[in-house]
Scaffold this active site. Structure first.
Site, PDB file in Angstrom:
ATOM      1  N   GLY A   1       0.821  -1.211   0.000  1.00 22.80           N
ATOM      2  CA  GLY A   1       0.000   0.000   0.000  1.00 22.80           C
ATOM      3  C   GLY A   1       0.851   1.256   0.000  1.00 22.80           C
ATOM      4  O   GLY A   1       0.589   2.211  -0.730  1.00 22.80           O
ATOM      5  N   ASP A   2       1.890   1.260   0.840  1.00 28.62           N
ATOM      6  CA  ASP A   2       2.828   2.385   0.851  1.00 28.62           C
ATOM      7  C   ASP A   2       3.492   2.556  -0.507  1.00 28.62           C
ATOM      8  O   ASP A   2       3.617   3.669  -1.031  1.00 28.62           O
ATOM      9  CB  ASP A   2       3.914   2.152   1.901  1.00 28.62           C
ATOM     10  CG  ASP A   2       3.462   2.485   3.308  1.00 28.62           C
ATOM     11  OD1 ASP A   2       2.662   3.415   3.476  1.00 28.62           O
ATOM     12  OD2 ASP A   2       3.926   1.819   4.246  1.00 28.62           O
ATOM     13  N   LEU A   3       3.970   1.460  -1.067  1.00 27.70           N
ATOM     14  CA  LEU A   3       4.696   1.530  -2.333  1.00 27.70           C
ATOM     15  C   LEU A   3       3.786   2.008  -3.459  1.00 27.70           C
ATOM     16  O   LEU A   3       4.174   2.854  -4.273  1.00 27.70           O
ATOM     17  CB  LEU A   3       5.301   0.169  -2.662  1.00 27.70           C
ATOM     18  CG  LEU A   3       6.358  -0.313  -1.656  1.00 27.70           C
ATOM     19  CD1 LEU A   3       6.696  -1.775  -1.895  1.00 27.70           C
ATOM     20  CD2 LEU A   3       7.605   0.545  -1.724  1.00 27.70           C
TER      21      LEU A   3
ATOM     22  N   GLY B   1       3.210   5.707  -3.144  1.00 26.17           N
ATOM     23  CA  GLY B   1       4.323   6.468  -3.685  1.00 26.17           C
ATOM     24  C   GLY B   1       4.341   6.490  -5.196  1.00 26.17           C
ATOM     25  O   GLY B   1       4.564   7.534  -5.825  1.00 26.17           O
TER      26      GLY B   1
END
Length: 381
Positions: free
Chosen positions: A165-167, A170
């Site tokens: 999710g973070d990646l 970004g």
């Protein structure tokens, strides 16, 4: 292009690193008391003398400079103001409203720099009834439906093995920034780009989303098999696992004889029938594979034109000639740790004559506040 990166942890730093990989100058603004949260995330740490560096931090902060600023301090906030005046892009992933309280709400940012592209990444979105919830990756993998699709079965939801999710937040943020920069060339004005971990995960649910929104079928995890294609997934052989992707009837006709099946046999003659009878098909394939080694099967499948592959460990990936040929292992020199190998970026740029034109020299992730003084001098010049 100058990028000022106020973000911490992973989503924003990953966006900043991608822009740095593409050639931007990225100045990372960190708290003086410890810096980015991920500097403390470990083990593992790499130690040299009294310096202890998190391998997590090293994974998402190459090609950046670091300045240490206390944004509650007037002098440090004035330095950030000067950075904003000169920036093309500002990245932040505070909880919604935090940047406003620090005195950098969108109206103030536009006043300082009308050409600025602001990237804001949040957990659950910047508005709506749950906008102020803390948004950590694993929480969002569950909330956004991804964990219900991942794992051996519906009773054992699993997170993905990286903070996806973070990646994705970004990556989607960078797409929005690039669109904002292109729009700025047309209008002369900047813009605010917003994305979230929630939207980034839901946005890639792909056919699993439309199984529900169009087909009325709520999908659940089924392990290492494909819900709509068979055979497609991981299969046991006598010394491990091979993965195969029989994604068309033409591939089925090439694959079926390898496991002793007449490709025109009515029971499994179409993809729909194979999906409906998946359990029996898997059992048949694994019985046929049980006397054969992984390497033997991969050679046979490759000769027949059937897509197949291994399940590699991370150490095997970084020893694999194909991965290395794609620039996926970068050598950098760290001022404290010495020579390091980092994972490479996913993009490569070329002229039409085949000459590679992207960034060739990469910088190691910075020490906390390593460039504070040099950037102060630059701003004062």
């Amino acid at each position: 292009m100058l990028v000022v990166d106020l973000s911490r942890a992973l989503a924003g730093p990953h966006a900043g690193m991608m822009l740095g990989d593409l050639g931007a100058r990225v100045i990372k603004v960190e708290r003086p008391d410890g810096g980015d949260d991920s500097r403390a995330w470990g083990p593992p740490f790499v130690t040299a003398g009294e310096e202890q560096v998190s391998t997590y931090f090293l994974s998402c902060n190459r090609n950046k400079e670091s300045v240490a600023l206390d944004l509650k301090d007037d002098a440090d906030r004035a330095m950030l103001t000067e950075l904003v005046r000169r920036a093309d892009v500002l990245i932040e992933n505070f909880r919604p409203g935090t940047l406003d309280r620090l005195g950098f709400d969108p109206a103030r940012l536009e006043e300082l720099n009308p050409r600025l592209v602001l990237l804001s990444i949040s957990g659950f979105g910047h508005d709506g009834p749950e906008a102020r919830r803390a948004g950590y990756d694993q929480i969002l993998q569950g909330e956004a439906g991804l964990m219900s699709l991942t794992g051996a079965d519906a009773a054992t939801p699993q997170k993905v093995g990286v903070p996806i999710g973070d990646l994705l937040g970004g990556i989607h943020g960078v797409v929005g920034v690039l669109a904002g920069l292109v729009e700025r060339e047309r209008t002369g004005r900047g813009s605010v780009v917003r994305t979230s971990l929630l939207s980034s995960i839901v946005g890639v649910l792909a056919f699993q989303a439309t199984r529900w929104t169009v087909g009325g079928e709520s999908p659940r995890a089924i392990g290492n098999q494909h819900p709509s294609i068979a055979p497609y997934g991981a299969f046991r052989c006598n010394d491990g696992v091979v993965q195969i992707s029989v994604g068309s009837d033409a591939l089925w006709r090439a694959f079926a004889p390898i496991v002793g099946v007449d490709p025109e046999e009515e029971r499994w003659g179409t993809n729909g029938r194979r999906v409906a009878d998946r359990d029996a098909l898997i059992a048949h394939i694994e019985a046929a594979f049980s006397s054969r080694s992984r390497d033997e099967l991969l050679e046979t499948l490759g000769a027949a034109g059937v897509p197949a592959g291994k399940v590699r460990t991370v150490d095997e990936v970084f020893a694999w000639d194909q991965a290395l040929s794609q620039g996926l292992a970068l050598g950098v020199h760290h001022d404290v740790l010495g020579d390091l190998t980092l994972q490479g970026g996913p993009l490569r740029m070329f002229d039409f004559d085949g000459t590679e034109t992207g960034r060739v020299q990469h910088d190691a992730p910075p020490l906390l506040g390593e460039h504070t003084q040099s950037i102060r001098e630059w701003l004062a010049s």
